[in-house]
Design an enzyme around this catalytic site. Sequence first.
Site, mmCIF file in Angstrom:
data_model
loop_
_atom_site.group_PDB
_atom_site.id
_atom_site.type_symbol
_atom_site.label_atom_id
_atom_site.label_comp_id
_atom_site.label_asym_id
_atom_site.label_seq_id
_atom_site.Cartn_x
_atom_site.Cartn_y
_atom_site.Cartn_z
ATOM 1 N N SER A 469 29.743 40.238 44.754
ATOM 2 C CA SER A 469 30.411 40.355 46.020
ATOM 3 C C SER A 469 31.028 38.452 47.049
ATOM 4 O O SER A 469 30.971 38.014 46.451
ATOM 5 C CB SER A 469 29.948 41.164 46.958
ATOM 6 O OG SER A 469 31.038 41.038 47.641
ATOM 7 N N ASP A 480 37.234 26.729 41.841
ATOM 8 C CA ASP A 480 38.868 27.129 41.657
ATOM 9 C C ASP A 480 39.290 25.297 42.097
ATOM 10 O O ASP A 480 40.357 25.406 41.383
ATOM 11 C CB ASP A 480 39.683 28.013 42.462
ATOM 12 C CG ASP A 480 39.512 29.303 41.245
ATOM 13 O OD1 ASP A 480 38.826 29.367 40.098
ATOM 14 O OD2 ASP A 480 39.726 30.555 41.647
ATOM 15 N N LYS A 494 31.370 42.319 40.884
ATOM 16 C CA LYS A 494 31.200 42.482 41.683
ATOM 17 C C LYS A 494 32.191 42.438 42.115
ATOM 18 O O LYS A 494 32.165 41.959 43.619
ATOM 19 C CB LYS A 494 30.223 43.498 42.195
ATOM 20 C CG LYS A 494 30.588 43.998 43.796
ATOM 21 C CD LYS A 494 31.175 46.163 43.587
ATOM 22 C CE LYS A 494 31.399 46.678 45.262
ATOM 23 N NZ LYS A 494 32.257 45.990 45.830
#
Length: 694
Positions: A469, A480, A494
């Site tokens: 999460s 990224d 998740k």
Amino acid sequence: MNAKRLLLSFFILSFLVADAWSSVREVPLDELESTREQRQSTLIILRVIEKYHYKKHHLDDAMSGAILDRYLEALDPNKFFFSKKDIQSFEVYRNYLDDALKSARLDPAFKIFKVFRQRVDERIAHALKLLDQEFDFSADETYRFDRSEMEWVVDAAALEEIWRKKTKSEVLSLRLKDKPEDEIKKTLKERYLGLQRRTRQLGSNDVYQSFINAYTLSLEPHTAFMSPRVAENFDISMRLSLEGIGAVLRNESEYTVVQRTVAGGPAALGGEVHAGDKILGVGQDRDGEIVDVIGWRLQDVVDLIRGSKGSIVRLRLLPEKEGSGGRSSVTTLVRNKIKLEDQAAKKSIVEGLNGMGPVRIGVIDLPAFYRDFRGMSEGEKDFRSTTRDVRKLTGELMDEGIDGLILDLRQNGGGSLVEATELTGLFIPSGPVVQVKNANGELDVEQDPDPALVYGGPLAVLVDRNSASASEIFAGAIQDYRRGIIIGEPTFGKGTVQTLVDLDRFVRKGGDKLGRLRLTMAQFFRVKGGSTQFRGVVPDILYPSVDSSKKHGERGLENALPWAQIKPTAFEIQGLGSLQKYRGQHQKRIENDPGFRYLKDQALLLNEVRERTTVSLVSKTRKTEWKVREERRKAQRNRFLVAIGKKPLSDEDEDKRSDSDQKDDPVAKIALNEAARILSDYIGDKIRSAMVQQ
């Protein structure tokens, strides 16, 4: 434990048992009928899901069949009670339940449950007779304890044979624990009668809740209905969630299983309670009788474990590494309240490892993404939060002269989205952190709220399969942006957002209490456009793992939402550079590393236990299996300790502390030390490059 059975046990049965199984009285069969409130709830639930659920679906004949299968599996996950003849009789409902739900006709659920209750009575009556028989523990027989993937057996006679072996296995397990014969019979009689009694206490609300959750689970794993009583218990549990022993429990067939321990809690600090362990018994104080809790409902087990701060509870545990039929042990815990500071971020420094030279790596261990919302709402200027604590610790580490920083997110199951966003902002100049897409396709982009860059030096993030999460949001953004090196195992996966919907809001004021719906209503997407859902975050440098990633996390849950991709949002890549060289150095280093060899050996041994579905019913064979498995485990551990220059452990001082939860344990440092070496490799190249440029 296969994923489908685990999913059903946790998401259906855990809600069912939390309702205290309706009452302490046996419910007459004629009271097992649907109510007006349940029919009203059904129509509202269907409407809410159709309008707001993230996954668009059709309630048709195909889903009707899926609902039937899940309801039967929820009632009898291990196929101990229904026969194939029963299942065939229920086939009349296979293409009917979709239409029944649309018109709130709930009779099929209650008719099926009444048959189930009758079958429980029949099986228990047979098991009680078996206790009066003598078993031959030299006969070459095996018992299949995990039948979740097996076909339904043909008839009652086949079920009786299963129960003969089940009872024989349970008698043998207690014998091997040196229990007297009369006590064995007493324990099992109470266990079987308790199962029958609790089944008879299931009322209309329990049947309805299990059935409606068979529907919600046919959508995806995280949507579920909570009856009014369960919703009330949920509120209480949230207020008391950090009281007691600090363990999250779930129902798995007839066992109460530790899902995870809470950082800073008695269970985690004691080091003897681990995820996957089964709780066989609970005792009060240092000398109170340990009560057998196999077959108990979850709420009753929780009630036994819960108690006042400072009091003592003893747990009889069957460690996951022992497997079914293995040897149990008793651990003593002092109940306590878990304070926020016990879960807070902590710092350390790694230095002096072989090959690191003078490089000093700062480490911030982050067990959760926490935020003191109460303190914030009350206007406290210094309320605790992940971001505030990490900012402070990072500053202290920089003052201590670190050359690089590792954020350790292993076992971090997530928490506050706000904190994940703000924490990312400490390590990037500015920009988006995560995209959130709702059921209508609308997109919100969570931005770094503070343009200040707190730390711009070499950075690594250490993750494992239980990083979930909010952890995945942070790790995904750092990856990224090419801001730091992600190291470890693929994360949990998740990537969906749930909300609690109060069903009473859809009826006129003064309406009946209808319960709540936990609804999946959005999905997280990384700034590059890929989701954290299902796949999780795949590290830049992967640690070797024996376990198949397909069996863990969202990837192991049936009907989990798939990975998806949307358009990337605009952001500025930081330019980490190629990591291929460091992957090669890492691979070469761990080829002969005693720590990683030990982790691999332990994982192989645990996999053998997890993959096993049968146990021997020969007393001598089962004892031998115990001995061989334990000798292998100890030999592997001692080989590792000797390799790193430590004294091997004797039988008397065998270390019972968790290899994963106790981060001062040398085993727990294997992954962290290698992450420090990887970051040191990167820092060394940066230093050499800077010197050349000068």
